[in-house]
Design an enzyme around this catalytic site. Structure first.
Site, short mmCIF file in Angstrom:
data_model
loop_
_atom_site.label_atom_id
_atom_site.label_comp_id
_atom_site.label_asym_id
_atom_site.label_seq_id
_atom_site.Cartn_x
_atom_site.Cartn_y
_atom_site.Cartn_z
N ARG A 267 -1.21 -9.31 12.95
CA ARG A 267 -1.70 -8.32 11.97
C ARG A 267 -2.50 -9.01 10.86
NH1 ARG A 267 3.75 -5.95 10.44
NH2 ARG A 267 2.69 -4.57 8.97
N ARG B 255 11.50 -6.25 5.04
CA ARG B 255 11.38 -4.78 5.03
C ARG B 255 12.32 -4.16 6.07
NH1 ARG B 255 5.63 -2.09 5.55
NH2 ARG B 255 5.55 -3.37 7.43
N ARG C 274 -10.16 0.68 8.39
CA ARG C 274 -9.66 -0.65 8.70
C ARG C 274 -10.69 -1.53 9.37
NH1 ARG C 274 -3.93 0.11 8.61
NH2 ARG C 274 -2.93 -1.82 9.16
N ARG D 198 10.70 -2.51 11.58
CA ARG D 198 9.55 -2.01 12.32
C ARG D 198 9.24 -2.99 13.45
NH1 ARG D 198 4.72 -0.18 8.29
NH2 ARG D 198 3.51 -1.46 9.73
N LYS E 250 0.84 -1.21 0.00
CA LYS E 250 0.00 0.00 0.00
C LYS E 250 0.87 1.25 0.00
CE LYS E 250 -2.08 -1.17 3.86
NZ LYS E 250 -1.40 -2.48 4.10
P1 AP5 Z 1 4.85 -1.67 1.90
O1 AP5 Z 1 4.57 -0.81 0.72
O2 AP5 Z 1 5.54 -1.08 3.06
O3 AP5 Z 1 3.49 -2.43 2.34
P2 AP5 Z 1 2.21 -1.92 3.12
O4 AP5 Z 1 1.03 -2.53 2.47
O5 AP5 Z 1 2.24 -0.43 3.25
O6 AP5 Z 1 2.44 -2.66 4.49
P3 AP5 Z 1 2.28 -2.11 5.97
O7 AP5 Z 1 3.00 -3.13 6.84
O8 AP5 Z 1 2.68 -0.71 6.10
O9 AP5 Z 1 0.75 -2.26 6.19
P4 AP5 Z 1 -0.01 -2.29 7.50
O10 AP5 Z 1 -1.39 -2.13 7.06
O11 AP5 Z 1 0.23 -3.48 8.35
O12 AP5 Z 1 0.65 -1.12 8.36
P5 AP5 Z 1 0.18 0.36 8.71
O13 AP5 Z 1 1.38 1.19 8.75
O14 AP5 Z 1 -0.97 0.76 7.90
O15 AP5 Z 1 5.68 -2.93 1.37
C1 AP5 Z 1 6.13 -3.95 2.25
C2 AP5 Z 1 7.53 -4.41 1.83
O16 AP5 Z 1 7.46 -5.02 0.53
C3 AP5 Z 1 8.57 -3.28 1.67
O17 AP5 Z 1 9.82 -3.75 2.04
C4 AP5 Z 1 8.52 -2.95 0.17
O18 AP5 Z 1 9.75 -2.41 -0.29
C5 AP5 Z 1 8.23 -4.31 -0.44
N1 AP5 Z 1 7.41 -4.25 -1.65
C6 AP5 Z 1 6.27 -3.52 -1.84
N2 AP5 Z 1 5.75 -3.75 -3.06
C7 AP5 Z 1 6.58 -4.66 -3.66
C8 AP5 Z 1 6.56 -5.30 -4.94
N3 AP5 Z 1 5.60 -5.05 -5.85
N4 AP5 Z 1 7.55 -6.17 -5.22
C9 AP5 Z 1 8.55 -6.42 -4.31
N5 AP5 Z 1 8.62 -5.86 -3.08
C10 AP5 Z 1 7.63 -4.98 -2.76
O19 AP5 Z 1 -0.35 0.14 10.20
C11 AP5 Z 1 0.53 -0.20 11.24
C12 AP5 Z 1 -0.22 -0.27 12.55
O20 AP5 Z 1 -0.76 1.04 12.87
C13 AP5 Z 1 -1.45 -1.18 12.58
O21 AP5 Z 1 -1.11 -2.52 12.87
C14 AP5 Z 1 -2.27 -0.54 13.69
O22 AP5 Z 1 -1.76 -0.86 14.94
C15 AP5 Z 1 -2.04 0.94 13.44
N6 AP5 Z 1 -3.03 1.52 12.50
C16 AP5 Z 1 -2.77 2.11 11.29
N7 AP5 Z 1 -3.91 2.54 10.72
C17 AP5 Z 1 -4.90 2.22 11.58
C18 AP5 Z 1 -6.30 2.39 11.54
N8 AP5 Z 1 -6.92 2.96 10.49
N9 AP5 Z 1 -7.03 1.93 12.59
C19 AP5 Z 1 -6.44 1.36 13.67
N10 AP5 Z 1 -5.11 1.16 13.76
C20 AP5 Z 1 -4.34 1.58 12.72
MG MG Z 2 2.45 0.88 4.88
#
Ligand code: AP5
Ligand code: MG
Length: 210
Positions: free
Chosen positions: A168, A124, A90, A157, A15
């Site tokens: 997660r 990552r 979410r 992270r 994402k």
């Molecule tokens: P990356 O692009 O970082 O993936 P992502 O989908 O953004 O993954 P996240 O781990 O950030 O998602 P998440 O939903 O768990 O975390 P968030 O920060 O939202 O890519 C991942 C890896 O793959 C990287 O190394 C990248 O380089 C690689 N990659 C990407 N695309 C690729 C491709 N095509 N080919 C090869 N490699 C690739 O949330 C974190 C925490 O915050 C949650 O657990 C929760 O506690 C809290 N939180 C956030 N939002 C909310 C909400 N709305 N409500 C409640 N809690 C929330």
């Molecule tokens: Mg992310």
């Protein structure tokens, strides 16, 4: 042109990687609730301190806190033209809340197999200062272990540890996946195969937004 877009997808689906490029195309800010929360944690704000434990364990932060931090960000002038939401909503309560203050143009679901998600997350690394995202095998930094932009050491992270990742993925399946149906019923959902290189995925996302 789409101005209010949501990216849905499990942890590690890409994402953040996709949103950075696509938000530039759409000329709207990329708003990640995860990034906003991590900034608050790093700054040791009261909200950050409250959110930290939930995040570390891979659970959801309570809706009230997330809505507060999102509303504050939406008040900045650049969000008037629209935004690309990454990681929000979410759960159904957040989707209902969003519906009360915004009309969403499209929801993109990034689909990746569980094996590939786990691999992407375990490989990552992020900059501890500017949050830039790297991957040991698919996007290594130019100089080992250091951010290309500011030379700061890269870290894992806390929620990319195996136990938190398992949680997660479970939270996604139980609380976030029901939003696919929710947005499908509202004719807003487009699913995109998010395996392949970032450029291949971006091309599919652009088609889904056309
Ligand atoms: P990356 O692009 O970082 O993936 P992502 O989908 O953004 O993954 P996240 O781990 O950030 O998602 P998440 O939903 O768990 O975390 P968030 O920060 O939202 O890519 C991942 C890896 O793959 C990287 O190394 C990248 O380089 C690689 N990659 C990407 N695309 C690729 C491709 N095509 N080919 C090869 N490699 C690739 O949330 C974190 C925490 O915050 C949650 O657990 C929760 O506690 C809290 N939180 C956030 N939002 C909310 C909400 N709305 N409500 C409640 N809690 C929330
Ligand atoms: Mg992310």
């Amino acid at each position: 042109m789409m101005h209010r877009v949501v990216f849905l997808g499990p942890p590690g689906a890409g994402k953040g990687t996709q949103a950075a490029q696509i938000a530039r195309d759409l000329k709207v800010p990329h708003l990640s609730t995860g990034d906003l929360l991590r900034t608050a944690v790093a700054a040791r704000t009261p909200l950050g301190l409250e959110a930290e434990g939930y995040m570390r364990a891979g659970g959801l932060v309570p809706d009230a806190l997330v809505l507060k931090i999102l509303h504050e960000r939406l008040e900045l002038p650049d969000a008037r033209v629209g935004y690309l939401l990454d990681g929000f909503p979410r759960n159904l309560a957040q989707a209902e809340a969003l519906g009360t203050f915004a009309e969403i143009d499209r929801v993109i679901s990034l689909d990746v197999s569980p094996d590939l998600l786990v691999r992407r997350l375990s490989e990552r690394r992020v900059c501890s200062k500017c949050q830039s995202v790297y991957n040991l095998s698919t996007k290594p930094p130019k100089s080992d272990g250091k951010c290309d932009l500011d030379g700061t050491p890269l870290v894992q992270r806390p929620d990319d540890r195996a136990e938190a990742v398992t949680n997660r993925l479970k939270v996604y399946a139980e609380q976030t996946a029901p939003l696919l149906d929710y947005y499908e019923k509202r004719h807003l959902l487009r699913s995109v195969d998010a395996s392949g290189t970032p450029d291949e995925v971006a091309a599919r996302v652009r088609r889904a937004l056309a």
